[in-house]
Design a protein around this motif. Structure first.
Motif, PDB file in Angstrom:
ATOM      1  N   GLN A 126      33.870  37.607  43.300  1.00  0.00           N
ATOM      2  CA  GLN A 126      35.207  38.157  43.086  1.00  0.00           C
ATOM      3  C   GLN A 126      35.739  37.812  41.694  1.00  0.00           C
ATOM      4  O   GLN A 126      36.420  38.625  41.057  1.00  0.00           O
ATOM      5  N   ALA A 127      35.413  36.611  41.211  1.00  0.00           N
ATOM      6  CA  ALA A 127      35.882  36.190  39.886  1.00  0.00           C
ATOM      7  C   ALA A 127      35.217  37.018  38.789  1.00  0.00           C
ATOM      8  O   ALA A 127      35.863  37.418  37.821  1.00  0.00           O
ATOM      9  N   LYS A 129      34.020  40.027  39.182  1.00  0.00           N
ATOM     10  CA  LYS A 129      34.539  41.397  39.327  1.00  0.00           C
ATOM     11  C   LYS A 129      35.913  41.523  38.658  1.00  0.00           C
ATOM     12  O   LYS A 129      36.199  42.514  37.985  1.00  0.00           O
ATOM     13  N   LYS A 130      36.751  40.508  38.815  1.00  0.00           N
ATOM     14  CA  LYS A 130      38.109  40.562  38.282  1.00  0.00           C
ATOM     15  C   LYS A 130      38.132  40.431  36.761  1.00  0.00           C
ATOM     16  O   LYS A 130      38.954  41.055  36.092  1.00  0.00           O
ATOM     17  N   THR A 131      37.221  39.640  36.210  1.00  0.00           N
ATOM     18  CA  THR A 131      37.221  39.397  34.765  1.00  0.00           C
ATOM     19  C   THR A 131      36.321  40.353  33.989  1.00  0.00           C
ATOM     20  O   THR A 131      36.473  40.508  32.773  1.00  0.00           O
ATOM     21  N   ASP A 155      28.419  45.110  45.089  1.00  0.00           N
ATOM     22  CA  ASP A 155      28.988  43.992  45.851  1.00  0.00           C
ATOM     23  C   ASP A 155      27.997  42.873  46.143  1.00  0.00           C
ATOM     24  O   ASP A 155      28.162  42.130  47.122  1.00  0.00           O
TER      25      ASP A 155
END
Length: 257
Positions: A126-127, A129-131, A155
């Motif tokens: 998730q980190a 993906k967000k950055t 994913d």
């Protein structure tokens, strides 16, 4: 799928137990080498160069030539050379995706969390993906240190083995021409590129070479002469560039209409 490496992936003090799986497969047709005279199979043998006798795999070891003899290396020696890198994919920094040249990429591997690793695995996923970042990591597999990038694909965490700087040859050794190109020709080429620009669709591209090769094999097996598609590979002459560019643009426009 069968895992090819077990260990952990770490960033900071976070350690994630993972299994590594090959993310691609070789689709080449399996062909045997034959003697052209009687079509008997050609086989390779591991032969002792002193006795001429074949040696079984279980009796083969690896050795490093030193002076007049060899230093024999056991499996444990390779693991102990750097125990951390043998067991850990250690992310040392993060970079933006567009900083990496395509020429560095070698092969993708998928990472799967082991027991107790699910939450920390999803945390890293998730980190990233967000950055929009990639993790730069090093680890050892099959007695070789690898430089790698950790990112996301569908994913799942994917590890791309990339090349070290000293593995890339210097393109300065190439015999490149310095022929001048006219500004109008460049503008025309840019227009052509823009005409052919679209969103990348992974599913659109298929490896058709193997299918075509199988058709030739099946045709020859029945005694028929395989159909060969004609292809004109004549290079475009310098004074014909503009005409070819214009014709390419017209062809693209006619297909779009």
């Amino acid at each position: 799928m069968r895992s090819i490496w077990n260990g952990s992936i770490s960033f900071g003090l976070v350690s994630i137990p993972v299994k590594l799986y090959s993310g691609s497969e070789d689709r080449r047709i399996d062909l045997d080498m034959l003697d052209k005279n009687d079509h008997a199979r050609i086989r390779y043998k591991r032969v002792n160069e002193d006795t001429g006798k074949e040696v079984e795999w279980k009796d083969i070891v690896k050795g490093y030539k030193k002076d007049d003899g060899y230093v024999i290396l056991e499996k444990e020696d390779f693991d102990q050379a750097n125990m951390k890198k043998t067991k850990t994919i250690d992310i040392e920094e993060f970079i933006d995706e567009d900083e990496v040249a395509d020429v560095l990429f070698k092969k993708p591997y998928f990472l799967e969390p082991q027991k107790e690793g699910g939450k920390s695995y999803n945390l890293l996923l998730q980190a990233l993906k967000k950055t929009g970042k990639l993790g730069v990591a090093t680890f050892v597999m099959r007695q070789k240190e690898h430089l790698s990038l950790v990112g996301i694909y569908r994913d799942a965490l994917v590890l791309h083995v990339i090349r070290f700087e000293d593995e890339i040859r210097n393109p300065g050794e190439l015999k490149l021409t310095k022929t001048k190109v006219k500004a109008k020709e460049v503008d025309m080429a840019v227009s052509l590129i823009e005409q052919y620009t679209s969103d990348f669709d992974f599913k659109k591209y298929k490896d058709i070479y193997n299918d075509q090769l199988m058709k030739i094999i099946e045709s020859k097996a029945t005694g028929k002469k395989p159909k060969v598609e004609e292809y004109d590979s004549e290079p475009t002459q310098a004074d014909d560039l503009m005409a070819k560019l214009k014709a390419s643009l017209e062809k693209k426009k006619s297909k779009a209409s």
